[in-house]
Design a protein around this motif. Structure first.
Motif, PDB file in Angstrom:
ATOM      1  N   TYR A   1     -35.751 -33.096   3.804  1.00  0.00           N
ATOM      2  CA  TYR A   1     -34.676 -33.216   4.770  1.00  0.00           C
ATOM      3  C   TYR A   1     -34.948 -34.434   5.632  1.00  0.00           C
ATOM      4  O   TYR A   1     -36.082 -34.892   5.732  1.00  0.00           O
ATOM      5  CB  TYR A   1     -34.607 -31.958   5.624  1.00  0.00           C
ATOM      6  N   ILE A   2     -33.917 -34.944   6.259  1.00  0.00           N
ATOM      7  CA  ILE A   2     -34.109 -36.057   7.180  1.00  0.00           C
ATOM      8  C   ILE A   2     -34.634 -35.446   8.471  1.00  0.00           C
ATOM      9  O   ILE A   2     -33.894 -34.830   9.225  1.00  0.00           O
ATOM     10  CB  ILE A   2     -32.789 -36.827   7.363  1.00  0.00           C
ATOM     11  N   ASP A   3     -35.942 -35.594   8.673  1.00  0.00           N
ATOM     12  CA  ASP A   3     -36.599 -34.822   9.728  1.00  0.00           C
ATOM     13  C   ASP A   3     -36.294 -35.354  11.115  1.00  0.00           C
ATOM     14  O   ASP A   3     -36.433 -34.629  12.093  1.00  0.00           O
ATOM     15  CB  ASP A   3     -38.111 -34.742   9.470  1.00  0.00           C
ATOM     16  N   ARG A   4     -35.916 -36.622  11.215  1.00  0.00           N
ATOM     17  CA  ARG A   4     -35.602 -37.190  12.534  1.00  0.00           C
ATOM     18  C   ARG A   4     -34.293 -37.967  12.434  1.00  0.00           C
ATOM     19  O   ARG A   4     -34.286 -39.202  12.487  1.00  0.00           O
ATOM     20  CB  ARG A   4     -36.767 -38.064  13.001  1.00  0.00           C
TER      21      ARG A   4
ATOM     22  N   ILE B   1     -33.130 -41.096  14.700  1.00  0.00           N
ATOM     23  CA  ILE B   1     -33.608 -42.470  14.512  1.00  0.00           C
ATOM     24  C   ILE B   1     -33.495 -42.915  13.057  1.00  0.00           C
ATOM     25  O   ILE B   1     -33.941 -44.009  12.706  1.00  0.00           O
ATOM     26  CB  ILE B   1     -35.054 -42.675  15.037  1.00  0.00           C
ATOM     27  N   TYR B   2     -32.896 -42.075  12.219  1.00  0.00           N
ATOM     28  CA  TYR B   2     -32.634 -42.512  10.830  1.00  0.00           C
ATOM     29  C   TYR B   2     -31.347 -43.331  10.881  1.00  0.00           C
ATOM     30  O   TYR B   2     -30.290 -42.913  10.429  1.00  0.00           O
ATOM     31  CB  TYR B   2     -32.482 -41.288   9.923  1.00  0.00           C
ATOM     32  N   THR B   3     -31.452 -44.481  11.491  1.00  0.00           N
ATOM     33  CA  THR B   3     -30.250 -45.272  11.788  1.00  0.00           C
ATOM     34  C   THR B   3     -30.616 -46.720  12.050  1.00  0.00           C
ATOM     35  O   THR B   3     -31.795 -47.065  12.163  1.00  0.00           O
ATOM     36  CB  THR B   3     -29.533 -44.672  13.024  1.00  0.00           C
ATOM     37  N   ASP B   4     -29.585 -47.552  12.129  1.00  0.00           N
ATOM     38  CA  ASP B   4     -29.800 -48.949  12.489  1.00  0.00           C
ATOM     39  C   ASP B   4     -29.897 -49.083  14.007  1.00  0.00           C
ATOM     40  O   ASP B   4     -29.159 -48.431  14.754  1.00  0.00           O
ATOM     41  CB  ASP B   4     -28.616 -49.802  11.996  1.00  0.00           C
ATOM     42  N   HIS B   5     -30.785 -49.984  14.401  1.00  0.00           N
ATOM     43  CA  HIS B   5     -31.012 -50.237  15.825  1.00  0.00           C
ATOM     44  C   HIS B   5     -29.694 -50.418  16.591  1.00  0.00           C
ATOM     45  O   HIS B   5     -29.524 -49.891  17.693  1.00  0.00           O
ATOM     46  CB  HIS B   5     -31.895 -51.486  15.941  1.00  0.00           C
ATOM     47  N   TYR B   6     -28.749 -51.148  15.982  1.00  0.00           N
ATOM     48  CA  TYR B   6     -27.544 -51.483  16.758  1.00  0.00           C
ATOM     49  C   TYR B   6     -26.660 -50.295  17.067  1.00  0.00           C
ATOM     50  O   TYR B   6     -25.862 -50.337  18.010  1.00  0.00           O
ATOM     51  CB  TYR B   6     -26.792 -52.681  16.173  1.00  0.00           C
ATOM     52  N   GLU B   7     -26.784 -49.201  16.314  1.00  0.00           N
ATOM     53  CA  GLU B   7     -25.984 -48.024  16.651  1.00  0.00           C
ATOM     54  C   GLU B   7     -26.374 -47.534  18.052  1.00  0.00           C
ATOM     55  O   GLU B   7     -25.525 -47.052  18.815  1.00  0.00           O
ATOM     56  CB  GLU B   7     -26.219 -46.885  15.644  1.00  0.00           C
TER      57      GLU B   7
ATOM     58  N   GLU C   1     -22.947 -43.538  11.941  1.00  0.00           N
ATOM     59  CA  GLU C   1     -22.516 -44.475  10.905  1.00  0.00           C
ATOM     60  C   GLU C   1     -23.560 -44.697   9.804  1.00  0.00           C
ATOM     61  O   GLU C   1     -23.289 -44.524   8.613  1.00  0.00           O
ATOM     62  CB  GLU C   1     -22.168 -45.834  11.530  1.00  0.00           C
ATOM     63  N   THR C   2     -24.754 -45.114  10.205  1.00  0.00           N
ATOM     64  CA  THR C   2     -25.756 -45.499   9.209  1.00  0.00           C
ATOM     65  C   THR C   2     -26.170 -44.302   8.350  1.00  0.00           C
ATOM     66  O   THR C   2     -26.308 -44.409   7.126  1.00  0.00           O
ATOM     67  CB  THR C   2     -26.984 -46.107   9.903  1.00  0.00           C
TER      68      THR C   2
ATOM     69  N   LEU D   1     -23.395 -43.573   5.847  1.00  0.00           N
ATOM     70  CA  LEU D   1     -23.339 -44.568   4.772  1.00  0.00           C
ATOM     71  C   LEU D   1     -24.526 -44.412   3.830  1.00  0.00           C
ATOM     72  O   LEU D   1     -24.380 -44.493   2.604  1.00  0.00           O
ATOM     73  CB  LEU D   1     -23.336 -45.986   5.369  1.00  0.00           C
ATOM     74  N   ASN D   2     -25.688 -44.169   4.386  1.00  0.00           N
ATOM     75  CA  ASN D   2     -26.890 -44.037   3.558  1.00  0.00           C
ATOM     76  C   ASN D   2     -26.765 -42.872   2.578  1.00  0.00           C
ATOM     77  O   ASN D   2     -27.125 -42.978   1.413  1.00  0.00           O
ATOM     78  CB  ASN D   2     -28.100 -43.867   4.481  1.00  0.00           C
TER      79      ASN D   2
END
Lengths: 476, 476
Positions: A2-5, A8-14, A123-124, A127-128
């Motif tokens: 699973y995506i545990d966090r 922060i599983y995202t792009d900095h700009y979000e 968003e990220t 999309l991912n």
């Protein structure tokens, strides 16, 4: 995995944008974002939509953890914004195509309605998850389309793009594969798993025959022997036949032999005829080695007597198209429609809160899809999104909504489905797509158009668009 | 994202073989396996070896969890074997090239010595981690080689192959990137992260100027403005210049403007000259949009005044080569050398416990690599692995061992390094590689040969190889 966090599983700009929205008091404004892609991968005629379940699961449990916030503080984000993130839960509403749906370029297959901050921040992640799984489900569907009723097994974990292999195995099943070698994915998603031996098994014994015998005694119910370690026809096959006879004498049956090298068309025919001459018609032939839809189509067209194809690298990496280029664009903010204009028209997005109607012929086949504004009346005519003198009359067909309510105010409304159910749905939907759209190369382009109202809305916005003035249109 | 259940992060057949080894009493026999690849990706002249740290970390904590064992029981594995797995820890010894090392086809860059069961069972995990990270580190190194001293930022998470994006960002830094947009990877691996705004930020304001102003006030120290939402030269750039002036009046400085569309060579030159005319020489130009080593090389050759390149899809998916086809082959079992023979000689493996010597010229450059049996004396002459009349004299160079002891009896002996240290090591090593090997296309092939003793060992094994007899050679 699973995506545990997820925070922060995202792009900095979000998060810089989110802080900006928050600090300028815009974060609670309502917004709508669309997910869509502009081009089918693999020069295919469609995409199999995939990844929604992982997205919904992740959004339902989405929150920032304390360790995330401490770390973000060290990266310069502001304390008052981090307090907002500490409280953050995703409470948006999502309309989406179902997993396994056949979808096409330009269609807003996911619509996210929420606050500007929450709709932006995912968003990220979105999309991912969606881009990759849809890519692999589409690749798998192409392979299934040529493999007909032969068994297809995903062998890709060792060559997958790192942890991407987990989602690849899931998407492969949705696209039409029967099983996987990947135990992690089998466990997590309830997929049948399969696998017997590598060359190292054979090499660890003094002789090939002893290696085969030992395996057959240990796994009498699921014995597939790899026969190409030394000499496929000169040694592997005769030894396998010897062991098959010995199994028969114990009341067991050899399930299959597998070849992983050489000319698969030639060897499979030789092997089939030898097995048949020995009365071993029930022993199947499995083949692997750099397979994909092109190689399998060629083997099938030569009537190669192969019962099972093991497909690895070229499946799980989406060989030919490394990524589906799906994007996530804002279409409505506050009470205004908005869209991204581009000099390259195909890179433009469509404004407004939208939905999709799929038009069905009297014979039950897919005729065309209409993108229209949410709540708009039934559309009888659609227009090409960019070449607007191209239009189609849809009055002979009846419309069905393509998007369903998947999540309402942060709670999922669409139940989790078993993968085999999703795969069956894909199969049923693909049956309704004309075969000309399903060619591996140069497929006939499926009609996707926009409604007159949507067209006019976009044109009005375009005319008013002046970067230093109002670029959006108020709608009541 | 650690591999939370390493025991089942594997192919099904690793465990059927393991059960077979266990049941036939072979599981404790000593074995050696080699990791190597046969071909450089991207038609490159070398590979940057990457992924070792994740492998060692995972192996140190490797164990089967109770839920794994319960599930494996339901899949038909035997209770007595599962008891063995419950006790299982990886206690093998690993010799490996260092992360960031420049390595070449056919070299056994990882050697695993352990029991047959433990060395076999880690195959898929090892391949999954090393193949992908080495692929992306190599892609990143190609991009770094053309980007010279420009700043390179990984923007790939949204298009990465699912969770593969995490390892991709790590490998990008080792290959020569400066920063990432991927916060998860930045957090886990201590990578600098970067990112400012998307088009949706601009669209959420009534005007582009207001969007820029708001951002500049919120982030005065790290303000990069995206100027291509409406009209790059007609609106984005003049508005950015206005904001830059306003920032100056507050004692701040605009860091950069970013363009994400259009002809980057043309626009960057126009932008640079406008900024310079306004006395804004310090404002940098960032560019993104489907970049890779070919596009960046073209921009650099046109002297495009771009200071930072954001590279996404084509970096993190290894565009051009979706996978590095590394394999893991047994070379020694019990007291016998063994190898995989193939009709296609390039698919053969090399027998025996081996090591690699790198030969250095008097000028300190890499001259050639020698693969030899472990413990063998210094080699003065090497032979092409397959075309054995091709040989080279190495007496003018001095050898250095390429493999280091990375793990001893299951405990890592190689300390964890920071990514920037590994990246520096890559840079230093690449400096010693002649530029002819570093061409993007048609590179000069680096010499990798085998020792006379290894050659003779293989030839003896080959001659004795008869699939129904002994195929391996006893060594004392």
């Amino acid at each position: 995995m699973y995506i545990d966090r997820p925070g922060i599983y995202t792009d900095h700009y979000e998060l810089t944008m989110a802080q900006g929205y928050f600090k300028s008091g815009k974060h609670k404004i309502g917004a709508t974002f669309d997910y869509f892609f502009r081009k089918n991968p693999f020069q295919n005629g469609y995409v199999i939509f995939c990844g929604l379940n992982d997205l919904l699961d992740t959004l339902e449990q989405f929150q920032f953890q304390e360790q995330d916030l401490i770390w973000l503080k060290s990266r310069g984000f502001r304390p008052e914004f981090l307090e907002e993130l500490a409280r953050f839960r995703f409470e948006g509403t999502i309309y989406s195509a179902r997993e396994g749906e056949v979808v096409f370029p330009m269609e807003p297959v996911i619509r996210v309605d929420g606050s500007l901050l929450e709709a932006q921040i995912i968003e990220t992640l979105l999309l991912n998850l969606i881009n990759f799984q849809s890519l692999i489900a589409t690749k798998a569907a192409r392979i299934r389309s040529v493999a007909r009723n032969k068994k297809l097994v995903d062998f890709g974990l060792r060559r997958s793009q790192g942890l991407g292999g987990i989602h690849a195995s899931r998407a492969a099943i949705i696209g039409g594969f029967d099983a996987t070698s990947n135990l992690y994915a089998a466990n997590r998603y309830g997929i049948p798993s399969a696998g017997t031996m590598a060359h190292s098994w054979i090499q660890s014994f003094d002789s090939e025959l002893e290696a085969f015998r030992t395996y057959a005694r240990e796994f009498p119910d699921s014995c597939t022997l790899l026969i190409d370690t030394y000499d496929t026809l000169g040694s592997g096959l005769p030894n396998a036949i010897t062991v098959a006879r010995e199994m028969e004498s114990r009341g067991d049956q050899l399930q299959a032999v597998r070849i992983d090298s050489g000319d698969l068309a030639y060897f499979s025919r030789q092997i089939r005829s030898s097995l048949d001459r020995k009365g071993l018609e029930y022993v199947q032939i499995a083949a692997s080695n750099q397979l994909d839809e092109v190689v399998i189509a060629s083997l099938i067209s030569q009537d190669s007597p192969i019962d099972l194809f093991g497909v690895g690298t070229r499946l799980v990496t989406g060989q030919g198209s490394a990524a589906l280029g799906g994007v996530y664009k804002v279409s409505h903010i506050g009470n205004r429609d908005t869209f991204k204009r581009s000099n390259n028209e195909e890179k433009s997005s469509l404004p407004g809160r939208k939905e999709i109607s799929r038009y069905i012929t009297p014979e039950g086949q897919f005729a065309a899809d209409a993108i229209k504004l949410a709540g708009e009346h039934t559309v009888e005519r659609i227009y090409h999104p960019f070449i607007t003198h191209k239009e189609s009359d849809l009055r002979s067909c009846h419309p069905e909504p393509l998007l369903v309510l998947a999540m309402k105010d942060g709670k999922r409304t669409l139940p989790t489905q078993q993968l085999h159910q999703i795969s069956t749905y894909r199969e049923q939907r693909l049956e309704k797509l004309d075969s000309t759209h399903k060619r591996l190369e140069n497929p006939h382009i499926y009609r996707v158009g926009i409604s007159r109202t949507l067209l006019e809305t976009r044109d009005r916005l375009m005319q008013r668009m002046n970067p230093n003035n109002e670029k959006t249109e108020s709608r009541s």
